[in-house]
Design a protein around this motif. Structure first.
Motif, PDB file in Angstrom:
ATOM      1  N   LEU A 193      33.841 -18.710   3.522  1.00 46.91           N
ATOM      2  CA  LEU A 193      34.843 -18.774   2.055  1.00 46.91           C
ATOM      3  C   LEU A 193      35.794 -19.578   2.980  1.00 46.91           C
ATOM      4  CD1 LEU A 193      35.098 -15.188   1.202  1.00 46.91           C
ATOM      5  CD2 LEU A 193      34.142 -16.927   0.377  1.00 46.91           C
ATOM      6  N   PRO A 194      36.836 -20.770   2.445  1.00 49.05           N
ATOM      7  CA  PRO A 194      36.918 -20.422   0.757  1.00 49.05           C
ATOM      8  C   PRO A 194      34.965 -21.139   0.079  1.00 49.05           C
ATOM      9  CG  PRO A 194      37.686 -21.912   1.289  1.00 49.05           C
ATOM     10  CD  PRO A 194      37.746 -21.363   2.631  1.00 49.05           C
ATOM     11  N   ALA A 195      34.659 -20.804  -0.867  1.00 49.54           N
ATOM     12  CA  ALA A 195      32.606 -21.851  -1.665  1.00 49.54           C
ATOM     13  C   ALA A 195      33.035 -21.260  -3.237  1.00 49.54           C
ATOM     14  CB  ALA A 195      32.053 -20.658  -0.875  1.00 49.54           C
ATOM     15  N   VAL A 196      32.352 -21.980  -3.883  1.00 46.24           N
ATOM     16  CA  VAL A 196      32.449 -21.942  -5.200  1.00 46.24           C
ATOM     17  C   VAL A 196      30.735 -21.623  -5.161  1.00 46.24           C
ATOM     18  CG1 VAL A 196      31.858 -23.765  -7.214  1.00 46.24           C
ATOM     19  CG2 VAL A 196      33.210 -24.295  -5.690  1.00 46.24           C
ATOM     20  N   ILE A 197      30.479 -20.180  -5.870  1.00 46.03           N
ATOM     21  CA  ILE A 197      29.363 -20.183  -6.058  1.00 46.03           C
ATOM     22  C   ILE A 197      28.625 -20.074  -7.844  1.00 46.03           C
ATOM     23  CG2 ILE A 197      29.511 -18.431  -4.034  1.00 46.03           C
ATOM     24  CD1 ILE A 197      29.248 -16.294  -5.890  1.00 46.03           C
ATOM     25  N   GLY A 241      17.707 -31.202   7.795  1.00 37.83           N
ATOM     26  CA  GLY A 241      16.773 -31.126   6.542  1.00 37.83           C
ATOM     27  C   GLY A 241      16.698 -29.354   5.598  1.00 37.83           C
ATOM     28  N   GLY A 242      16.153 -28.336   6.819  1.00 41.74           N
ATOM     29  CA  GLY A 242      15.484 -27.257   6.529  1.00 41.74           C
ATOM     30  C   GLY A 242      16.600 -25.804   6.268  1.00 41.74           C
ATOM     31  N   THR A 243      17.807 -26.549   7.086  1.00 38.64           N
ATOM     32  CA  THR A 243      18.631 -25.109   7.195  1.00 38.64           C
ATOM     33  C   THR A 243      20.305 -25.823   6.706  1.00 38.64           C
ATOM     34  OG1 THR A 243      19.781 -26.964   9.197  1.00 38.64           O
ATOM     35  CG2 THR A 243      17.863 -24.958   9.971  1.00 38.64           C
ATOM     36  N   LEU A 244      20.734 -26.853   6.003  1.00 35.44           N
ATOM     37  CA  LEU A 244      21.824 -26.979   5.442  1.00 35.44           C
ATOM     38  C   LEU A 244      21.448 -27.313   4.171  1.00 35.44           C
ATOM     39  CD1 LEU A 244      24.650 -29.324   7.092  1.00 35.44           C
ATOM     40  CD2 LEU A 244      24.102 -27.000   7.226  1.00 35.44           C
ATOM     41  N   LEU A 245      21.873 -26.365   2.920  1.00 38.80           N
ATOM     42  CA  LEU A 245      22.101 -26.288   2.046  1.00 38.80           C
ATOM     43  C   LEU A 245      22.038 -27.610   1.188  1.00 38.80           C
ATOM     44  CD1 LEU A 245      20.610 -24.432   0.032  1.00 38.80           C
ATOM     45  CD2 LEU A 245      22.776 -24.219  -1.104  1.00 38.80           C
ATOM     46  N   VAL A 246      21.217 -28.691   0.684  1.00 40.58           N
ATOM     47  CA  VAL A 246      21.482 -29.959  -0.362  1.00 40.58           C
ATOM     48  C   VAL A 246      21.947 -30.948   0.747  1.00 40.58           C
ATOM     49  CG1 VAL A 246      22.804 -30.680  -2.029  1.00 40.58           C
ATOM     50  CG2 VAL A 246      21.156 -28.692  -2.697  1.00 40.58           C
ATOM     51  N   ALA A 247      23.140 -31.134   1.798  1.00 39.03           N
ATOM     52  CA  ALA A 247      24.189 -31.997   2.560  1.00 39.03           C
ATOM     53  C   ALA A 247      22.880 -32.803   2.593  1.00 39.03           C
ATOM     54  CB  ALA A 247      24.331 -31.326   3.283  1.00 39.03           C
ATOM     55  N   PRO A 248      21.813 -32.707   3.417  1.00 44.88           N
ATOM     56  CA  PRO A 248      21.319 -33.616   3.680  1.00 44.88           C
ATOM     57  C   PRO A 248      20.335 -34.688   2.739  1.00 44.88           C
ATOM     58  CG  PRO A 248      20.512 -31.515   4.933  1.00 44.88           C
ATOM     59  CD  PRO A 248      21.367 -31.642   3.732  1.00 44.88           C
ATOM     60  N   GLN A 249      19.902 -34.346   1.928  1.00 46.83           N
ATOM     61  CA  GLN A 249      19.443 -35.232   0.293  1.00 46.83           C
ATOM     62  C   GLN A 249      20.549 -35.758  -0.004  1.00 46.83           C
ATOM     63  OE1 GLN A 249      18.816 -31.489   1.221  1.00 46.83           O
ATOM     64  NE2 GLN A 249      16.533 -31.604   1.254  1.00 46.83           N
ATOM     65  N   VAL A 250      22.155 -35.507   0.467  1.00 47.44           N
ATOM     66  CA  VAL A 250      23.290 -36.068  -0.656  1.00 47.44           C
ATOM     67  C   VAL A 250      23.362 -36.758   0.366  1.00 47.44           C
ATOM     68  CG1 VAL A 250      25.536 -36.052  -1.110  1.00 47.44           C
ATOM     69  CG2 VAL A 250      23.844 -33.739  -1.945  1.00 47.44           C
ATOM     70  N   ASP A 251      23.507 -36.667   1.405  1.00 48.76           N
ATOM     71  CA  ASP A 251      23.384 -38.089   2.698  1.00 48.76           C
ATOM     72  C   ASP A 251      22.559 -38.714   2.641  1.00 48.76           C
ATOM     73  OD1 ASP A 251      26.156 -36.702   3.274  1.00 48.76           O
ATOM     74  OD2 ASP A 251      25.073 -35.237   5.142  1.00 48.76           O
ATOM     75  N   ALA A 252      21.408 -38.749   2.504  1.00 55.94           N
ATOM     76  CA  ALA A 252      20.183 -39.546   2.600  1.00 55.94           C
ATOM     77  C   ALA A 252      20.542 -40.877   0.898  1.00 55.94           C
ATOM     78  CB  ALA A 252      19.139 -38.711   2.394  1.00 55.94           C
ATOM     79  N   HIS A 276      34.232 -32.120  -4.792  1.00 53.97           N
ATOM     80  CA  HIS A 276      36.082 -32.496  -5.036  1.00 53.97           C
ATOM     81  C   HIS A 276      36.553 -31.719  -4.240  1.00 53.97           C
ATOM     82  CE1 HIS A 276      36.788 -34.803  -8.377  1.00 53.97           C
ATOM     83  NE2 HIS A 276      35.674 -34.143  -9.559  1.00 53.97           N
ATOM     84  N   LEU A 277      36.528 -30.230  -4.169  1.00 58.46           N
ATOM     85  CA  LEU A 277      37.057 -30.148  -3.152  1.00 58.46           C
ATOM     86  C   LEU A 277      36.895 -29.959  -1.349  1.00 58.46           C
ATOM     87  CD1 LEU A 277      37.393 -26.609  -5.631  1.00 58.46           C
ATOM     88  CD2 LEU A 277      39.441 -28.141  -5.223  1.00 58.46           C
ATOM     89  N   GLY A 278      35.465 -30.135  -1.598  1.00 56.24           N
ATOM     90  CA  GLY A 278      35.168 -30.348  -0.057  1.00 56.24           C
ATOM     91  C   GLY A 278      34.919 -29.329   0.624  1.00 56.24           C
ATOM     92  N   LEU A 279      34.519 -28.204   0.039  1.00 58.64           N
ATOM     93  CA  LEU A 279      33.521 -26.654   0.167  1.00 58.64           C
ATOM     94  C   LEU A 279      31.875 -27.093   0.104  1.00 58.64           C
ATOM     95  CD1 LEU A 279      36.420 -24.951  -1.867  1.00 58.64           C
ATOM     96  CD2 LEU A 279      36.397 -25.199   0.918  1.00 58.64           C
ATOM     97  N   ALA A 280      31.887 -25.223   0.624  1.00 59.85           N
ATOM     98  CA  ALA A 280      30.133 -25.640   0.694  1.00 59.85           C
ATOM     99  C   ALA A 280      30.107 -25.039  -1.059  1.00 59.85           C
ATOM    100  CB  ALA A 280      29.862 -24.362   1.505  1.00 59.85           C
ATOM    101  N   HIS A 281      29.129 -25.483  -1.776  1.00 58.76           N
ATOM    102  CA  HIS A 281      28.602 -24.728  -2.917  1.00 58.76           C
ATOM    103  C   HIS A 281      27.217 -23.984  -2.827  1.00 58.76           C
ATOM    104  CE1 HIS A 281      25.998 -27.941  -3.473  1.00 58.76           C
ATOM    105  NE2 HIS A 281      24.974 -26.862  -3.912  1.00 58.76           N
TER     106      HIS A 281
END
Ligand SMILES: Cc1cc2nc3c(=O)[nH]c(=O)nc-3n(C[C@H](O)[C@H](O)[C@H](O)COP(=O)(O)OP(=O)(O)OC[C@H]3O[C@@H](n4cnc5c(N)ncnc54)[C@H](O)[C@@H]3O)c2cc1C
Ligand SMILES: Cc1cc2nc3c(=O)[nH]c(=O)nc-3n(C[C@H](O)[C@H](O)[C@H](O)COP(=O)(O)OP(=O)(O)OC[C@H]3O[C@@H](n4cnc5c(N)ncnc54)[C@H](O)[C@@H]3O)c2cc1C
Lengths: 324, 260
Positions: free
Chosen positions: B172-176, A67-78, B136-141
């Protein structure tokens, strides 16, 4: 009544954010509120009673270490996990930076339509209708989602009232997020609010200064009037660009939108982009040297004059009334 | 490094922006269209990286009507190497979901290391398209960046949230997406304007990108406007000229309105 998921934002030290009560109130308007919270394992149970007091009929605790280390992915998964077990009628997030990111990614993942920045919600039969205030309040727009699930981001602090308190039914799941498609949080620098002044968003009174204040030192006149009125401090983009005041104070199209009882504009010309952030204020007061400044077109009380003579006199008048 | 900058054409914010009352769509005939200022700043981030790193390729990509050609040409004149225009009648009135799906398909067909967008447009203002594209792209943003530091294999920056600032990075690759904290864009110069005419300019329809709306969007929720009402315009109230007593008169006005 259908379940309405509400993603609760939690601060880096595990507290519920101020937006919680208003988001649960929004959910209660259209169904049965389910608070969805990401917590570190074991930490969530401490929040359940408070969530119940704020109106959550159910609490869905997603225990995720990241929760504190990944940006937003945990909230989306929850939320995705809660969607698959609770078949909600709609999913709500706060219209914050984080809330919009979550809504965006979840929307693509589950094929939902997004309704962004709602200021009100209601049910009409089986349809959920959202109200928006767009172009700085120039238009009121009603929208919904057709043909698939609905995600709504709700503007912070606008839905008033509280949902009825409940003793929530609690579901706890434990999840692991895929780190390969998420940004990593290296450090959280939570803003320490040193000021005793009210915050700009949701303030009932706002005093804003523009380029007309002339310098960072002289901008303190805005602070003084704000303190005399118990108001929050705002600014135009020109004042921010000139370095008079922090960017967080910017009112307008690309800054904060405010809708206070009283808005005082000092040395602000009233460009269309500034007006977009304040023109729904109940009462607008403007002080400007230039009699033709467009801010006067929307001011309830306008003074053609110099802020450095009018404002000190106003502060003295307010203070002498306070003494009587 | 190949950087794609997403640019949206929007009604000029200096004019009055209007909505069509029946569809709730922006009345694009009613105002001049320009590249969104925030997207010009996004392009500036890419161009200043290119200035310092020869061999960087910068592509401007937009989805929109025929009129978008002008904005993309401006991007080329500012220094982008090529342009991609997603143009298809089926995209008229597209919501954020359709927009993101079309942009993601175009990105896949173009190939890239980094995608840079604005944090939110000045018309729709949703602030969701970049993160939708990343999913959609399966990438970090990383959205709402106030500073950007691009290196050969990652991108880092500070992200402003309502509660404070996060320091973040992604491979990378990533979206910002970036905020208006980043510098204003350069102006196109004469040489840029002349050379823009010779640069590659690709126009792609949904079919070219492998999207058939009836198949791709089956069962996907779509945001629809039910009604749009214009609020009555505000009118001016009292206006006085300070003759030495205006501060006191204003205090009286505030007292009368129970505002102090
Ligand atoms: C895409 C885009 C987004 C934008 N977003 C925003 C936004 O979110 N917020 C925003 O504010 N702007 C925004 N702007 C900028 C906007 O167009 C204006 O440039 C800005 O609002 C001007 O700020 P100002 O009124 O302080 O300065 P000016 O327009 O320079 O006005 C200063 C005023 O002070 C008056 N004055 C000077 N001295 C005194 C004195 N001693 N006493 C009294 N009056 C005095 C002058 O008569 C003048 O009217 C945006 C622009 C663009 C293109
Ligand atoms: C008043 C209003 C309200 C709306 N409300 C909603 C709503 O609630 N839900 C909904 O689904 N749609 C809504 N829309 C439609 C939405 O604006 C469009 O679908 C738009 O194409 C994408 O959303 P955005 O402008 O909000 O983009 P944002 O997500 O704010 O854009 C951020 C960045 O993404 C990139 N980008 C966005 N669009 C494009 C493009 N066409 N081409 C290239 N780059 C692009 C740009 O870099 C931009 O700076 C609304 C439109 C209006 C005018």
């Amino acid at each position: 009544m259908s379940n309405i998921l509400a993603l609760i934002e939690v601060s880096s030290n595990g507290d519920l954010r101020d937006s919680t009560s208003s988001l649960l109130a929004a959910a209660a308007r259209i169904g049965s509120p389910v608070a969805v919270v990401v917590t570190t394992p074991g930490a969530g149970s401490a929040l359940v009673e408070r969530l119940g007091n704020l109106g959550a009929a159910q609490v869905f605790l997603a225990e995720i270490d990241q929760g504190g280390t990944l940006l937003v992915a945990p909230q989306v998964d929850a939320l995705a996990a809660a969607v698959s077990t609770l078949a909600p009628g709609a999913i709500l997030t706060v219209n914050s930076v984080e809330g919009r990111d979550v809504a965006a990614r979840l929307g693509v993942r589950i094929g939902a339509g997004l309704v962004i920045d709602a200021v009100n919600l209601r049910s009409e039969g089986l349809t959920i209708v959202a109200t928006h205030s767009v172009f700085g309040g120039a238009y009121t727009v009603e929208s919904t989602v057709q043909g698939g699930p609905m995600i709504v981001t709700v503007r912070e602090g606008v839905i008033e009232g509280a949902a009825d308190a409940a003793v929530p039914v609690v579901t706890t799941v434990s999840l692991t997020s895929d780190a390969s498609n998420s940004a990593v949080i290296d450090e959280v620098i939570d803003v320490v609010v040193a000021s005793t002044r009210p915050g700009l968003r949701g303030a009932t009174r706002v005093v804003s200064g523009g380029r007309g204040l002339g310098s960072q030192e002289k901008f303190s006149l805005v602070d003084q009037l704000a303190d005399a009125l118990g108001a929050a401090v705002g600014a135009s983009r020109a004042a921010v660009d000139a370095g008079f005041v922090a960017q967080a104070c910017q009112v307008g199209q690309t800054g904060v939108t405010v809708s206070p009882q009283l808005y005082v504009a000092l040395g602000i010309s009233g460009a269309i982009q500034h007006r977009a952030g304040m023109q729904t204020a109940k009462t607008i007061v403007a002080i400007n040297k230039d009699a033709d400044a467009p801010i006067f077109d929307i001011a309830d009380f306008g003074i053609v004059g110099d802020v450095f003579t009018v404002v000190p006199q106003l502060i003295a008048a307010i203070e002498s009334r306070g003494k009587k | 490094m190949k950087i794609i900058v997403l640019v949206k054409q929007v009604p000029d914010t200096y004019g009055e922006r209007t909505l069509d009352p029946t569809t709730g769509w922006i009345d694009r005939a009613g105002s001049d269209a320009v590249i969104d200022e925030i997207d010009e700043r996004a392009l500036e981030v890419a161009l200043s990286y290119k200035d310092a790193h020869k061999g960087t390729e910068v592509v401007v990509l937009s989805m929109g009507s025929k009129a978008v050609t002008v904005g993309l040409r401006k991007g080329l004149a500012m220094g982008a190497d090529s342009a991609v225009h997603v143009l298809d009648a089926a995209l008229e009135g597209a919501d954020a979901g359709w927009t993101a799906a079309a942009i993601a398909a175009a990105l896949t067909s173009t190939g890239f290391d980094l995608v840079i967008a604005g944090n939110e447009s000045t018309d729709g203002g949703g602030g969701v398209v970049p993160a939708m594209v990343a999913e959609h792209l399966g990438l970090a943003h990383m959205t709402f960046l106030e500073s950007v530091d691009i290196s050969a294999d990652q991108v880092a920056g500070e992200r402003a949230t309502g509660q404070g600032t996060l320091r973040v990075h992604a491979s990378l690759p990533a979206v910002i997406s970036i905020t208006e904290n980043l510098p204003e864009a350069r102006f196109p110069n004469f040489r840029g304007i002349m050379s823009a005419k010779k640069k590659p300019f690709r126009v792609a329809s949904l079919g070219d990108l492998g999207i058939d709306p009836a198949v791709t969007f089956a069962g996907v929720g779509r945001s629809v406007v039910l009604q749009a009402t214009k609020r009555p315009a505000r009118t001016a109230g009292t206006k006085i000229v300070d003759e030495g007593n205006a501060g006191v008169e204003l205090a009286d006005f505030l007292v009368a309105g129970h505002l102090i």
